[in-house]
Design an enzyme around this catalytic site. Structure first.
Site, short mmCIF file in Angstrom:
data_model
loop_
_atom_site.label_atom_id
_atom_site.label_comp_id
_atom_site.label_asym_id
_atom_site.label_seq_id
_atom_site.Cartn_x
_atom_site.Cartn_y
_atom_site.Cartn_z
N CYS A 176 -1.19 3.00 -10.06
CA CYS A 176 -1.16 1.60 -10.57
C CYS A 176 -0.71 1.47 -11.97
CB CYS A 176 -2.73 1.10 -10.30
SG CYS A 176 -2.72 -0.72 -10.97
N CYS B 247 -2.55 -1.05 -13.88
CA CYS B 247 -4.02 -0.73 -14.57
C CYS B 247 -3.78 0.22 -15.65
CB CYS B 247 -4.92 0.14 -13.58
SG CYS B 247 -4.81 -0.67 -11.77
N ASP B 248 -2.65 1.28 -15.55
CA ASP B 248 -2.71 2.30 -16.44
C ASP B 248 -1.62 2.33 -17.29
OD1 ASP B 248 -4.93 3.35 -15.30
OD2 ASP B 248 -3.89 4.28 -13.71
#
Ligand code: NDP
Length: 279
Positions: free
Chosen positions: A140, A143-144
């Site tokens: 992701c 997300c990261d």
């Protein structure tokens, strides 16, 4: 029968766009839906950046924003939205039995399955090792990606997800190397063009991952091979992103519902679900 068993007219499993859409319609049909959100409330769209192709949003909308709006819309018609993870089902009788968090038992007249899918990984030992360590493997980018700003990363995949994530990463990272296993993209033309035209994205066609390299704690690079020539080389990177599609979350239904070879529920007349819905 235990007195803790709850009876529900319409139970919806999953809180992605499908679950909330079902909830809006079920609620407006006076079916008093109860919706269990699962472990990722809002579903995969909560890990998406900009949604550009949903009608009605001329300026785009972020995934999380869209999911909050969908939840509000479902709750406006009194959908009972709950925290909880459905861990087991028994669809063998007339009343469909569902267990939440392995403990709470619910008997439902109707169950709507909208459990979505989970990210797939390559399955390499080194990939799994650094994934579990939280040391630089991710599925992701949204997300990261922030953790890799100013650094070099590698991303695997050639679909729309890979292109979208590579483009997102290119805004944070100094260099993004895309590994494409065939000699062409699977992505739509517009998405493929976007990554092709981004200066700090390098695309390696016919290229696969041999091993994710690291120092035992964090990723330091990726060894890749050209599947036409078998030549190997190493790419320095601190992040290894995997964007190769998703696996449907249907395992708990396997004993009761026909699925295809990839795990998607079959849309067929003999299928238990189809008959139940069609009645
Ligand atoms: P896809 O199934 O479309 O693409 C998966 C990609 O991963 C393919 O290019 C595939 O390669 C590659 N792949 C699969 N397994 C491996 C492996 N073991 N090693 C290397 N590469 C591998 O999945 P997506 O998640 O990209 O997209 C799913 C759906 O969602 C699509 O319909 C897509 O259009 C849509 N989507 C739309 C977006 C948008 O419009 N903004 C954004 C994101 C997704 P190969 O091509 O060789 O099979």
């Amino acid at each position: 029968m235990s007195e803790t068993i709850e009876k529900v007219k319409c139970l919806i499993i999953g809180s992605g766009p499908a679950g909330y859409t079902a909830a809006i319609y079920a609620a407006r049909a006076n079916m008093n839906p109860v919706l269990y959100q699962g472990t990722q409330p809002g579903g995969q769209l909560t890990t998406t950046n900009e949604v550009e192709n949903f009608p009605g949003y001329p300026d785009g909308v972020t995934g999380p924003e869209m999911m909050i709006q969908l939840q509000k819309q479902a709750q406006r018609f009194d959908t009972d939205v709950r925290d909880g993870w459905v861990t087991k089902v028994d669809f063998s009788g007339d009343m469909h039995k569902v267990w939440v968090n392995d403990t709470k038992e619910i008997h439902c007249e109707t169950v709507i399955i909208s459990t979505g899918a989970s990210a797939k990984y390559l399955g390499l030992e080194s990939e799994q090792k650094y994934l579990k360590l939280g040391g630089g493997v991710s599925a992701c980018a949204v997300c990261d990606g922030f953790f890799y700003r100013g650094q070099e990363v590698v991303i695997v995949g050639a679909g729309d997800s890979a292109c979208e994530e590579a483009h997102y990463l290119s805004k944070l990272c100094t260099k993004v190397t895309m590994l494409v296993r065939r000699d062409k993209f699977r992505a739509s033309k517009i998405m493929a063009a976007r990554v092709t035209n981004t200066e700090n994205i390098e695309i390696l066609f016919n290229t696969e991952t041999d091993e994710v390299l690291g120092d035992g704690q964090v990723v330091t690079g990726v060894r890749v091979f050209n599947n036409q020539t078998n030549e190997k080389h190493e790419i320095p990177a601190t992040g290894f992103f995997v964007a190769i599609g998703h696996k449907p979350n249907t395992d708990i239904f396997a004993d009761y519902i026909n699925r295809d070879e990839t795990g998607y529920i079959k849309y067929e007349k003999d299928n238990y679900v189809w008959e139940a819905v069609a009645e």
